[in-house]
Scaffold this motif. Structure first.
Motif, PDB file in Angstrom:
ATOM      1  N   ASN A  74      -5.325  14.066   0.113  1.00 14.32           N
ATOM      2  CA  ASN A  74      -6.281  13.497   1.058  1.00 14.32           C
ATOM      3  C   ASN A  74      -5.804  13.765   2.482  1.00 14.32           C
ATOM      4  N   GLY A  75      -6.683  13.515   3.437  1.00 18.09           N
ATOM      5  CA  GLY A  75      -6.383  13.846   4.822  1.00 18.09           C
ATOM      6  C   GLY A  75      -5.154  13.138   5.356  1.00 18.09           C
ATOM      7  N   SER A  76      -4.959  11.865   4.994  1.00 11.67           N
ATOM      8  CA  SER A  76      -3.795  11.128   5.483  1.00 11.67           C
ATOM      9  C   SER A  76      -2.507  11.744   4.952  1.00 11.67           C
ATOM     10  N   GLN A  77      -2.534  12.237   3.702  1.00 11.44           N
ATOM     11  CA  GLN A  77      -1.357  12.909   3.155  1.00 11.44           C
ATOM     12  C   GLN A  77      -1.083  14.235   3.862  1.00 11.44           C
ATOM     13  N   VAL A  78      -2.141  14.954   4.190  1.00  9.68           N
ATOM     14  CA  VAL A  78      -1.971  16.213   4.921  1.00  9.68           C
ATOM     15  C   VAL A  78      -1.315  15.954   6.275  1.00  9.68           C
ATOM     16  N   ILE A  79      -1.774  14.919   6.972  1.00 11.20           N
ATOM     17  CA  ILE A  79      -1.199  14.569   8.282  1.00 11.20           C
ATOM     18  C   ILE A  79       0.278  14.211   8.125  1.00 11.20           C
ATOM     19  N   ALA A  80       0.579  13.354   7.143  1.00 15.10           N
ATOM     20  CA  ALA A  80       1.958  12.900   6.942  1.00 15.10           C
ATOM     21  C   ALA A  80       2.872  14.062   6.553  1.00 15.10           C
ATOM     22  N   LYS A  81       2.406  14.909   5.652  1.00 18.47           N
ATOM     23  CA  LYS A  81       3.220  16.052   5.228  1.00 18.47           C
ATOM     24  C   LYS A  81       3.391  17.062   6.358  1.00 18.47           C
ATOM     25  N   SER A  82       2.387  17.165   7.227  1.00 19.53           N
ATOM     26  CA  SER A  82       2.520  18.038   8.402  1.00 19.53           C
ATOM     27  C   SER A  82       3.631  17.532   9.314  1.00 19.53           C
ATOM     28  N   LEU A  83       3.677  16.223   9.530  1.00 17.11           N
ATOM     29  CA  LEU A  83       4.729  15.634  10.358  1.00 17.11           C
ATOM     30  C   LEU A  83       6.095  15.806   9.691  1.00 17.11           C
ATOM     31  N   LYS A  84       6.139  15.583   8.386  1.00 17.72           N
ATOM     32  CA  LYS A  84       7.403  15.735   7.652  1.00 17.72           C
ATOM     33  C   LYS A  84       7.909  17.161   7.740  1.00 17.72           C
TER      34      LYS A  84
ATOM     35  N   GLY B 132      -4.753   0.235  12.263  1.00 17.74           N
ATOM     36  CA  GLY B 132      -6.066  -0.381  12.170  1.00 17.74           C
ATOM     37  C   GLY B 132      -6.989   0.659  11.551  1.00 17.74           C
ATOM     38  N   ILE B 133      -8.240   0.304  11.374  1.00 14.26           N
ATOM     39  CA  ILE B 133      -9.193   1.265  10.827  1.00 14.26           C
ATOM     40  C   ILE B 133      -9.368   2.412  11.822  1.00 14.26           C
ATOM     41  N   PRO B 134      -9.255   3.684  11.441  1.00 12.30           N
ATOM     42  CA  PRO B 134      -9.055   4.225  10.089  1.00 12.30           C
ATOM     43  C   PRO B 134      -7.654   4.767   9.837  1.00 12.30           C
ATOM     44  N   VAL B 135      -6.623   4.342  10.607  1.00 12.97           N
ATOM     45  CA  VAL B 135      -5.329   5.023  10.513  1.00 12.97           C
ATOM     46  C   VAL B 135      -4.305   4.281   9.651  1.00 12.97           C
ATOM     47  N   ILE B 136      -4.705   3.166   9.012  1.00 17.19           N
ATOM     48  CA  ILE B 136      -3.759   2.479   8.122  1.00 17.19           C
ATOM     49  C   ILE B 136      -3.279   3.426   7.030  1.00 17.19           C
ATOM     50  N   GLU B 137      -4.235   4.175   6.448  1.00 18.33           N
ATOM     51  CA  GLU B 137      -3.849   5.121   5.387  1.00 18.33           C
ATOM     52  C   GLU B 137      -2.878   6.176   5.901  1.00 18.33           C
ATOM     53  N   VAL B 138      -3.043   6.588   7.149  1.00 10.50           N
ATOM     54  CA  VAL B 138      -2.138   7.587   7.733  1.00 10.50           C
ATOM     55  C   VAL B 138      -0.729   7.007   7.844  1.00 10.50           C
ATOM     56  N   ALA B 139      -0.613   5.792   8.355  1.00 11.92           N
ATOM     57  CA  ALA B 139       0.700   5.153   8.495  1.00 11.92           C
ATOM     58  C   ALA B 139       1.362   4.970   7.131  1.00 11.92           C
ATOM     59  N   GLU B 140       0.581   4.570   6.132  1.00 19.14           N
ATOM     60  CA  GLU B 140       1.150   4.382   4.796  1.00 19.14           C
ATOM     61  C   GLU B 140       1.625   5.713   4.211  1.00 19.14           C
ATOM     62  N   ALA B 141       0.867   6.769   4.445  1.00 19.50           N
ATOM     63  CA  ALA B 141       1.278   8.092   3.967  1.00 19.50           C
ATOM     64  C   ALA B 141       2.541   8.559   4.683  1.00 19.50           C
ATOM     65  N   ILE B 142       2.650   8.244   5.980  1.00 19.48           N
ATOM     66  CA  ILE B 142       3.841   8.582   6.758  1.00 19.48           C
ATOM     67  C   ILE B 142       5.071   7.883   6.170  1.00 19.48           C
TER      68      ILE B 142
ATOM     69  N   PRO C 167     -10.752  21.583  13.357  1.00 22.17           N
ATOM     70  CA  PRO C 167     -12.091  21.872  12.836  1.00 22.17           C
ATOM     71  C   PRO C 167     -12.270  21.459  11.382  1.00 22.17           C
ATOM     72  N   THR C 168     -11.171  21.447  10.615  1.00 18.89           N
ATOM     73  CA  THR C 168     -11.227  21.062   9.200  1.00 18.89           C
ATOM     74  C   THR C 168      -9.920  20.377   8.824  1.00 18.89           C
ATOM     75  N   ILE C 169      -9.919  19.718   7.667  1.00 18.93           N
ATOM     76  CA  ILE C 169      -8.690  19.108   7.159  1.00 18.93           C
ATOM     77  C   ILE C 169      -7.633  20.179   6.925  1.00 18.93           C
ATOM     78  N   MET C 170      -8.059  21.316   6.393  1.00 12.78           N
ATOM     79  CA  MET C 170      -7.148  22.396   6.056  1.00 12.78           C
ATOM     80  C   MET C 170      -6.382  22.904   7.279  1.00 12.78           C
ATOM     81  N   LYS C 171      -6.991  22.793   8.463  1.00  9.49           N
ATOM     82  CA  LYS C 171      -6.378  23.312   9.687  1.00  9.49           C
ATOM     83  C   LYS C 171      -5.410  22.325  10.348  1.00  9.49           C
ATOM     84  N   ILE C 172      -5.329  21.113   9.835  1.00  6.46           N
ATOM     85  CA  ILE C 172      -4.497  20.092  10.486  1.00  6.46           C
ATOM     86  C   ILE C 172      -3.049  20.550  10.677  1.00  6.46           C
TER      87      ILE C 172
END
Length: 565
Positions: free
Chosen positions: A9-19, A31-41, A136-141
């Motif tokens: 999912n997008g939050s995992q892509v963001i977290a793995k990109s940071l990792k 808060g909405i919608p970044v709780i999932e991002v923080a949890e993935a991080i 532009p897309t999740i894939m490009k994150i």
């Protein structure tokens, strides 16, 4: 048999990109919608420090960028979260520090429909960043994030922004369609023009009163080895801007910061090392600077050269490499005389100022003066393994000339933008970067009020900060209890705050340790206790000093010659 393709999912892509970029810590508020991002991080093993206000979180990320040389990461919600975090972006822009702000935003397909917390955040952040973008897309994150980090770091460092629409965070992509580029390479480095280096060396060789000014750009560039070698080889005196302190230890015998005004006015050649000719250095103009002074300017940013005053020599490139060039070209048998009239005059002025300060340190009036309070603190702090945070008008201005630094990147303050409210965010960032150093933040009571609830953040994160509040009951100056209570509320000065506020009790309420002190002895005991305290305790020392009353305000560092209009 059909092979099952795994999705991210997008939050995992963001977290793995940071990792994949070796990010160690993220500062922010969820808060909405970044709780999932923080949890993935967090699931990726990256530390997440949740703040109480986006301003403090963004200040922390920017300071972390300065201290590490890599962009600090800040995660916030969209709309008002971005508006609050913009304070950190602008402060980073002015101070030239790397930071990446990640913010959630409304669903991309709801743009212009009045969506939840909708704001055109890419446009909103554009003028305060080097790069503001929505993938532009999740894939490009991963690739967009890589470009953002490179842009933040390469050339003159600065802030960048990346927008994360809610449907991107909650959407998914096949894992085999994603590639993570890995950590960004170190920034490209360049030498200065060789002929210009020779011209600079000739100017310094023939100078009667040379001076080196070390700016925070030298600190960020990690130029301490090269600059120290150059000073030892040439014998040229130096002074540092506030966050340039420690690049060469303040205890060095050629440090003439204690005769700053005389040094600037008397120098005939000045070598600027990562220092800008802005208000902090009086724009390089008379009467603070010699009208005929020759300037050698070393800076990584082409447009910074010749600002406010034409430099005689412009050396563009990576500061440590350029100083190494100067070292290589400076004759080994030529050393600036320790008995020159210029240097002897500066040392005489230093001795006079030391005597003047020593008298102020012994002031026994009650409540304490700034100088007496600072002396009681200073003589108990270790020389090394300490990071000094300072904010507040009088508090920061007076402390600048009292507290010495012996190591680079161990001082943070309100900086070029003179931003109040940065102290707690900076202190938290410093403790995260330097877990084995003691972080001492000396704050004015007004400045502390901007971010006081971050005490709870520090306690929750088990950060053993030492916060010393210099409490004069006001902004610049306040009133004592008797004068405050006898003044009709309609006649109170705009600078007055409620007298004798118990800021120390905030620490107690949050699980830290608070001290209220009125006398030098009480202050000394509190500092000793804080330095020896459990390393998981955040300590707040509330120091009551002379309020100052209604006397006229005066700041010598703002006095410059005004042009005739």
């Amino acid at each position: 048999m059909t092979e099952i393709t795994k999705n991210l999912n997008g939050s995992q892509v963001i977290a793995k990109s940071l990792k994949s970029q070796d990010v160690q810590v993220v500062f922010g508020i969820v808060g909405i919608p970044v709780i999932e991002v923080a949890e993935a991080i967090i699931a990726e093993g990256i530390k997440f420090i949740g703040f109480r206000n986006e301003q403090s979180a963004s200040y922390a990320a920017s300071a972390y960028g300065f201290l590490t040389g890599r962009p600090g990461i800040c995660l916030v919600v969209g709309g008002p979260g971005v508006v609050h975090a913009l304070a950190g972006l602008v402060n980073a822009q002015v101070n030239c520090w790397p930071i990446l702000l990640l913010a959630g935003s409304s669903d991309s397909y709801q743009q212009g429909m009045g969506a939840f917390q909708e704001l055109d955040q890419v446009s909103f952040c554009k003028q305060s960043t080097k790069y503001s973008v929505r993938p532009p897309t999740i894939m490009k994150i991963p690739n967009i994030l890589d470009k953002a980090l490179r842009t933040s770091t390469y050339g003159r460092p600065g802030p960048v922004y990346m927008d994360l629409p809610a449907d991107f965070i909650q959407g998914s992509v096949e894992i085999n369609r994603i590639s993570f580029p890995g950590p960004i390479p170190d920034p490209p480095q360049s030498l200065a023009d060789f002929k210009s280096v020779i011209t600079a060396v000739d100017l310094l060789k023939n100078a009667k009163a040379p001076l080196i000014i070390i700016g925070k750009g030298a600190s960020y560039a990690r130029a301490e080895i090269e600059i120290s070698e150059f000073i030892e080889k040439t014998g040229i005196p130096f002074l540092s801007t506030p966050m340039g302190k420690g690049v060469v230890p303040d205890s060095h015998p050629l440090n003439v910061a204690a005769s700053r005004s005389q040094a600037l006015a008397g120098a005939d050649v000045i070598l600027l090392l990562g220092a800008r000719l802005n208000w902090i250095l009086h724009f390089g103009l008379p009467p603070k600077f010699n009208e005929r002074v020759k300037l050698i300017q070393v800076d990584i940013h082409p447009e910074e050269h010749h600002n406010n005053r034409r430099a005689n020599v412009s050396l563009l490139g990576h500061l440590p490499l350029i100083v190494a060039q100067l070292v290589a070209q400076f004759p080994s048998n030529l050393n600036y005389s320790a008995n020159s009239p210029y240097l002897l005059g500066l040392k005489e002025k230093i001795r006079a100022n030391v005597i003047l300060n020593e008298k102020k340190f012994k002031d026994d009036t009650f409540p304490m003066s700034y100088h007496r309070a600072f002396w009681e603190i200073k003589k108990r702090l270790p020389e090394k393994n300490i990071v000094f945070i300072s904010e507040g008008a009088n508090t920061m201005d007076i402390a600048r000339s009292i507290f010495d630094l012996q190591e680079p990147r161990c001082r943070l303050d309100a900086g070029t933008f003179a931003t109040m409210g940065v102290g707690m965010g900076f202190a938290i960032a410093a403790q995260v970067k330097y877990p084995n150093k003691r972080i001492v933040a000396i704050e004015g009571d007004s400045a502390f009020g901007f971010s006081a609830m971050e005490i709870e953040t520090a306690v929750r994160a088990k950060l053993p900060l030492i916060i010393i509040i210099i409490n004069n009951n006001g902004i610049y100056q306040g009133l004592d209890s008797q004068e405050y209570n006898s003044t009709p509320i309609s006649n109170l000065p705009s600078t007055a705050l409620l007298p004798e506020v118990r800021y120390d009790l905030i620490a107690d309420a949050c699980g830290g340790k608070g001290f209220l002190v009125w006398t030098p002895g009480e202050l000394g005991d509190a500092v000793n206790s804080a330095l020896g305290a459990n390393r998981e305790k955040c300590v707040v020392i509330n120091v009551m000093i002379q309020p100052g009353g209604k006397k006229k305000l005066n700041f010598a560092w703002l006095q410059t010659t005004k042009p005739n209009l």
